[in-house]
Scaffold this motif. Sequence first.
Motif, short mmCIF file in Angstrom:
data_model
loop_
_atom_site.label_atom_id
_atom_site.label_comp_id
_atom_site.label_asym_id
_atom_site.label_seq_id
_atom_site.Cartn_x
_atom_site.Cartn_y
_atom_site.Cartn_z
N THR A 2 35.36 48.77 39.06
CA THR A 2 34.31 48.15 39.87
C THR A 2 34.88 46.96 40.63
OG1 THR A 2 33.62 46.57 38.17
CG2 THR A 2 32.59 48.78 38.11
N ARG A 3 34.08 46.49 41.59
CA ARG A 3 34.49 45.32 42.37
C ARG A 3 34.68 44.11 41.45
NH1 ARG A 3 32.03 41.18 45.69
NH2 ARG A 3 33.29 40.92 47.55
N GLU A 4 33.77 43.92 40.53
CA GLU A 4 33.86 42.78 39.61
C GLU A 4 35.11 42.87 38.72
OE1 GLU A 4 32.19 39.87 39.45
OE2 GLU A 4 31.33 40.59 41.31
N GLN A 5 35.44 44.07 38.29
CA GLN A 5 36.65 44.24 37.49
C GLN A 5 37.89 43.88 38.31
OE1 GLN A 5 35.93 48.34 36.44
NE2 GLN A 5 35.48 47.81 34.30
N ALA A 6 37.92 44.31 39.56
CA ALA A 6 39.06 44.00 40.42
C ALA A 6 39.17 42.50 40.66
CB ALA A 6 38.94 44.75 41.74
N ILE A 7 38.03 41.84 40.84
CA ILE A 7 38.03 40.38 41.03
C ILE A 7 38.54 39.69 39.77
CG2 ILE A 7 36.53 38.36 41.29
CD1 ILE A 7 34.84 40.13 43.23
N THR A 8 38.10 40.15 38.62
CA THR A 8 38.56 39.57 37.36
C THR A 8 40.07 39.75 37.20
OG1 THR A 8 36.42 39.91 36.29
CG2 THR A 8 38.34 39.70 34.84
N GLU A 9 40.57 40.95 37.49
CA GLU A 9 42.01 41.20 37.40
C GLU A 9 42.78 40.32 38.38
OE1 GLU A 9 43.64 42.82 35.15
OE2 GLU A 9 41.92 43.75 34.18
N VAL A 62 37.48 46.17 49.32
CA VAL A 62 37.02 47.46 49.84
C VAL A 62 36.08 48.19 48.89
CG1 VAL A 62 39.04 47.75 51.31
CG2 VAL A 62 39.05 48.74 49.02
N LEU A 63 35.98 47.74 47.66
CA LEU A 63 35.04 48.38 46.73
C LEU A 63 33.62 47.95 47.07
CD1 LEU A 63 36.99 48.04 43.37
CD2 LEU A 63 36.40 50.16 44.55
N PRO A 64 32.67 48.84 46.86
CA PRO A 64 31.28 48.50 47.20
C PRO A 64 30.72 47.44 46.26
CG PRO A 64 31.38 50.63 46.11
CD PRO A 64 32.80 50.19 46.31
N GLU A 65 29.78 46.70 46.82
CA GLU A 65 29.03 45.74 46.01
C GLU A 65 28.23 46.52 44.98
OE1 GLU A 65 28.47 42.33 46.20
OE2 GLU A 65 29.88 41.98 47.83
N PRO A 66 28.02 45.96 43.79
CA PRO A 66 27.17 46.65 42.81
C PRO A 66 25.74 46.76 43.33
CG PRO A 66 27.87 44.51 41.97
CD PRO A 66 28.54 44.70 43.29
N GLU A 67 25.11 47.83 42.97
CA GLU A 67 23.70 48.03 43.35
C GLU A 67 22.84 47.02 42.60
OE1 GLU A 67 22.34 50.25 45.52
OE2 GLU A 67 24.40 50.79 46.06
#
Length: 73
Positions: A2-9, A62-67
């Motif tokens: 997910t986008r949040e996981q990528a941000i955390t990494e 580039v990952l979508p925002e969470p719904e």
Amino acid sequence: MTREQAITEARNAAGRAKTLAQEVESAALSSDPNRRADGEQRAAAGALWADTSRAYSALAAVLPEPEPETTDA
């Protein structure tokens, strides 16, 4: 991923790069040649962590925002 996981990494990798940069700075200021040699290895590792952070940041971009969660009953 997910986008949040990528941000955390990306944040974690940037933190590792920062820590290594601080260690490299300390080694560079040392008069001990062994510490300086160790600093070169840490600089290379820090550069890899910085690259990793940039890669995860690009992925997050580039990952979508969470719904948004709905509260419909």
